[in-house]
Scaffold this motif. Structure first.
Motif, PDB file in Angstrom:
ATOM      1  N   LYS A 117      60.996  73.312   9.684  1.00  0.00           N
ATOM      2  CA  LYS A 117      60.584  74.715   9.581  1.00  0.00           C
ATOM      3  C   LYS A 117      60.061  75.254  10.903  1.00  0.00           C
ATOM      4  N   TYR A 118      59.393  74.394  11.691  1.00  0.00           N
ATOM      5  CA  TYR A 118      58.791  74.840  12.953  1.00  0.00           C
ATOM      6  C   TYR A 118      59.230  73.921  14.097  1.00  0.00           C
TER       7      TYR A 118
ATOM      8  N   ALA B 129      56.107  72.068   0.567  1.00  0.00           N
ATOM      9  CA  ALA B 129      55.962  73.371   1.232  1.00  0.00           C
ATOM     10  C   ALA B 129      54.494  73.774   1.353  1.00  0.00           C
TER      11      ALA B 129
ATOM     12  N   TYR C  84      58.022  69.804   8.137  1.00  0.00           N
ATOM     13  CA  TYR C  84      57.343  70.678   9.091  1.00  0.00           C
ATOM     14  C   TYR C  84      58.217  70.895  10.325  1.00  0.00           C
TER      15      TYR C  84
END
Length: 276
Positions: free
Chosen positions: A118-119, A82, A115
Motif C-alpha cells: 500500500k505504501y 487493513a 503495508y
C-alpha cells in the motif's frame, strides 16, 4: 536486558483509527537507520528484545505493539490486516521514520508486506521472518474441534477445570494445559479471537497477499525456519519466489519462535542484508 532498562525505552503516542483515538505503545532503542519491528500473532513488543540487544548499536530499533496487542489499545472491533496497516502508518508518520526497513515476524510479516504494497515509497527494505499471509486452505477445518475455545462464556473455563482429573487419569494433562493456555491467550487478545472467528472457511481468506506481492520492488529478505510447526516452509518460499529479487535464508533446526530463539542468526542475516 533488564526490565528497568526496558522501561526507560517505553513510549506511547496517540493514533486515530476509524475516527477513534487509540494508544500505540512501543520501544525505541538504539541509534542509526530505523528498523520498525512488528511481532507475531500471540506476541508483543518485548518479543524482539533478544534481537534488539544485538542490533541496537547499528540501528534504531522501534518495536511496536500493534493494535489489540500488549500495551497498545485493544478496542472491541473487527480486526483485519487493513486495520493494522492503518495503525502502523499512523505510527510511522508520527515518528517521522519513513522510508524505513520493516522487520515482521509471522503475523507481523503479513502486515509488513501488506503495508509495503500500500505504501511502497515508505519502505526502504523488508525482512520477513516466517511470514504469515499466504492462503493455505489446509489450515481451514484443522482446528474445528477447538472452536469452543473462542466462545466468550465461563462455561468453557468450567469444562476445562472439570476435565483436569480425567485428563490426569488418561495421561493427557500436558495436552489439557496446552489447550487451557490457548484459551487464556484467545480471551486476552481480541485480535486473535477476531481473526479466527472471521476466517473459519477457505472463502474467508480474502486479505492474503500472495496474489499481490509480485508487484513489490523493495529489497526483501525472507527468513524461514526449517522445523516451523506454524508456518510451512512453502509459505516462505512463495514470498521469496514471488517478490522480485528476494533473498531466502533457511535456518536449520529452528522452530517458529525466531526472534526469541534465533536472535544471533537473525542479527547476522539482517546486518549482512542491510549493509549490502
Amino acid at each position: 536486558m533488564q526490565s528497568t532498562e526496558v522501561s526507560t525505552h517505553k513510549h506511547a503516542l496517540t493514533t486515530v483509527i476509524n475516527s477513534s483515538s487509540q494508544t500505540a505503545a512501543y520501544l525505541d532503542i538504539g541509534s542509526g537507520p530505523p528498523l520498525l519491528l512488528l511481532h507475531g500473532f500471540f506476541g508483543e513488543k518485548t518479543c524482539w528484545l533478544p534481537l534488539i540487544e544485538l542490533l541496537q548499536s547499528q540501528f534504531r530499533c522501534i518495536s511496536l505493539d500493534m493494535l489489540g496487542f500488549g500495551e497498545s489499545s485493544q478496542p472491541q472491533i473487527q480486526y483485519s490486516v487493513a486495520v493494522e496497516v492503518a495503525f502502523v502508518r499512523q505510527v510511522a508518520e508520527q515518528l517521522n521514520i519513513e522510508p524505513c526497513c520493516i522487520v515482521g515476524h509471522s503475523f507481523g510479516g503479513w502486515v509488513a508486506s501488506a503495508y509495503a504494497l500500500k505504501y511502497p515509497n515508505s519502505v526502504s527494505s523488508l525482512v520477513l521472518a516466517a511470514p504469515a499471509g499466504i492462503r493455505d486452505d489446509s489450515f481451514c477445518g484443522q482446528y474445528d474441534a477447538l472452536r469452543p475455545l473462542l466462545w466468550q462464556t465461563p462455561a468453557v473455563d468450567w469444562a476445562l477445570q472439570l476435565a483436569k482429573p480425567f485428563a490426569s487419569l488418561a495421561g493427557k494433562s500436558n495436552k489439557l494445559q496446552q489447550i487451557s493456555g490457548w484459551r487464556r491467550e484467545l480471551m486476552a487478545q481480541p485480535v486473535a479471537r477476531s481473526f479466527l472467528i472471521s476466517r473459519m472457511r477457505p472463502e474467508d481468506a480474502v486479505d492474503t497477499v500472495e496474489k499481490e506481492i509480485h508487484k513489490l520492488q523493495i529489497p526483501t529478505l525472507v527468513i524461514a525456519a526449517d522445523s516451523d510447526e506454524t508456518i510451512p516452509l512453502w509459505h516462505c518460499q512463495t514470498y521469496a519466489n514471488e517478490i522480485p529479487g528476494a533473498e531466502l535464508a533457511i535456518i536449520p533446526n529452528a522452530g517458529h519462535g525466531l526472534p526469541q530463539n534465533q536472535a544471533q542468526v537473525m542479527a547476522k542475516l539482517i546486518g549482512k542484508f542491510l549493509n549490502n
